[in-house]
Design a protein around this motif. Sequence first.
Motif, PDB file in Angstrom:
ATOM      1  N   UNK A 164      22.449  29.221  31.124  1.00  0.00           N
ATOM      2  CA  UNK A 164      22.287  29.820  31.547  1.00  0.00           C
ATOM      3  C   UNK A 164      24.394  31.373  30.713  1.00  0.00           C
ATOM      4  N   UNK A 165      24.459  30.350  31.625  1.00  0.00           N
ATOM      5  CA  UNK A 165      26.135  30.036  31.062  1.00  0.00           C
ATOM      6  C   UNK A 165      26.257  29.655  29.482  1.00  0.00           C
ATOM      7  N   UNK A 166      25.640  29.179  29.305  1.00  0.00           N
ATOM      8  CA  UNK A 166      25.951  29.076  27.807  1.00  0.00           C
ATOM      9  C   UNK A 166      25.629  29.590  26.727  1.00  0.00           C
ATOM     10  N   UNK A 167      25.016  30.708  27.252  1.00  0.00           N
ATOM     11  CA  UNK A 167      24.661  31.487  25.863  1.00  0.00           C
ATOM     12  C   UNK A 167      25.841  32.816  26.583  1.00  0.00           C
ATOM     13  N   UNK A 168      26.226  32.843  27.702  1.00  0.00           N
ATOM     14  CA  UNK A 168      27.207  34.131  28.477  1.00  0.00           C
ATOM     15  C   UNK A 168      28.251  34.316  27.829  1.00  0.00           C
ATOM     16  N   UNK A 169      27.980  35.438  27.439  1.00  0.00           N
ATOM     17  CA  UNK A 169      29.115  36.426  26.852  1.00  0.00           C
ATOM     18  C   UNK A 169      30.343  36.577  27.712  1.00  0.00           C
ATOM     19  N   UNK A 170      29.590  37.282  29.230  1.00  0.00           N
ATOM     20  CA  UNK A 170      30.300  37.862  30.436  1.00  0.00           C
ATOM     21  C   UNK A 170      29.579  37.193  31.112  1.00  0.00           C
ATOM     22  N   UNK A 171      30.010  36.424  32.041  1.00  0.00           N
ATOM     23  CA  UNK A 171      28.854  35.974  33.782  1.00  0.00           C
ATOM     24  C   UNK A 171      29.974  37.141  34.804  1.00  0.00           C
ATOM     25  N   UNK A 172      28.610  37.282  35.904  1.00  0.00           N
ATOM     26  CA  UNK A 172      28.763  38.331  36.162  1.00  0.00           C
ATOM     27  C   UNK A 172      28.653  37.502  37.922  1.00  0.00           C
ATOM     28  N   UNK A 173      29.186  37.546  39.221  1.00  0.00           N
ATOM     29  CA  UNK A 173      28.560  36.809  40.020  1.00  0.00           C
ATOM     30  C   UNK A 173      27.841  37.913  41.186  1.00  0.00           C
ATOM     31  N   UNK A 174      27.089  37.818  41.750  1.00  0.00           N
ATOM     32  CA  UNK A 174      26.054  38.612  42.118  1.00  0.00           C
ATOM     33  C   UNK A 174      25.678  38.400  43.865  1.00  0.00           C
ATOM     34  N   UNK A 175      27.216  37.754  44.427  1.00  0.00           N
ATOM     35  CA  UNK A 175      27.355  36.704  45.904  1.00  0.00           C
ATOM     36  C   UNK A 175      28.666  37.829  46.563  1.00  0.00           C
ATOM     37  N   UNK A 176      28.781  38.941  45.930  1.00  0.00           N
ATOM     38  CA  UNK A 176      29.187  39.082  46.636  1.00  0.00           C
ATOM     39  C   UNK A 176      28.448  40.807  47.787  1.00  0.00           C
ATOM     40  N   UNK A 177      29.241  42.144  47.409  1.00  0.00           N
ATOM     41  CA  UNK A 177      29.354  43.118  47.865  1.00  0.00           C
ATOM     42  C   UNK A 177      28.488  43.809  46.599  1.00  0.00           C
ATOM     43  N   UNK A 178      27.493  45.132  46.786  1.00  0.00           N
ATOM     44  CA  UNK A 178      26.990  46.215  46.082  1.00  0.00           C
ATOM     45  C   UNK A 178      28.639  46.623  45.398  1.00  0.00           C
ATOM     46  N   UNK A 179      29.645  46.631  45.653  1.00  0.00           N
ATOM     47  CA  UNK A 179      30.465  47.841  45.317  1.00  0.00           C
ATOM     48  C   UNK A 179      31.323  46.019  44.121  1.00  0.00           C
ATOM     49  N   UNK A 180      31.280  44.422  44.811  1.00  0.00           N
ATOM     50  CA  UNK A 180      32.100  44.300  44.268  1.00  0.00           C
ATOM     51  C   UNK A 180      31.157  44.064  42.728  1.00  0.00           C
ATOM     52  N   UNK A 181      30.101  43.928  42.672  1.00  0.00           N
ATOM     53  CA  UNK A 181      28.828  43.825  41.500  1.00  0.00           C
ATOM     54  C   UNK A 181      29.031  45.251  40.642  1.00  0.00           C
TER      55      UNK A 181
END
Length: 195
Positions: A164-181
């Motif tokens: 997935x990272x190989x096709x990504x222009x942007x990566x969003x990490x969803x391990x934090x809080x909803x506010x972080x996301x």
Amino acid sequence: MRVGLTGGSPRGRARCRRCCASWGAVVIDADQLAREVVAAGTPGLARVVEEFGAEVLTADGELDRAKVGTIVFADEQRRRALEAIVHPLVFERIVELEAAAPDDALVVHDIPLLAESGRADTFDAVVVVEAPPEVQVERMVRDRGWTRADAEARIAAQATPEQRRAIATHVIDNTGSLADLRRRVIEVVAELTGR
């Protein structure tokens, strides 16, 4: 601008999708379209029943998605048979929805299996939402009531984080809080739209 939003189950795409929509993006949800094209009474459902048998129907004549999921995520050949029915029907709906979007719109396509489809290069940008596999399993067991084995089988049938990272222009990490996301999604949307 056409943007592909992807990430395995469940990584937070729905929250990202809602955030993009709140910023005015036109959102096309491939999962929702996949449900529509095999709804009761559709030609798509008739083709699925022809391929898999009437045992994949509920008593109400709807597709038993859990039963089909158990079949196709344990057998790649069966999964490809289902995809050969559903994907072309979904693609037809996507073309219709894109044609209806304003010319200057940010059109976000929520496509869980974008890396697997080989279609990432058809988008202007690709946003990948990710969470570690152990977090995904925990969410599927807790939020969807799946067994650990079913959750692990679903993850194993999907692209790896590296793919997935190989096709990504942007990566969003969803391990934090909803506010972080939300904060990260807003940053990405602002960059994509030049705001």
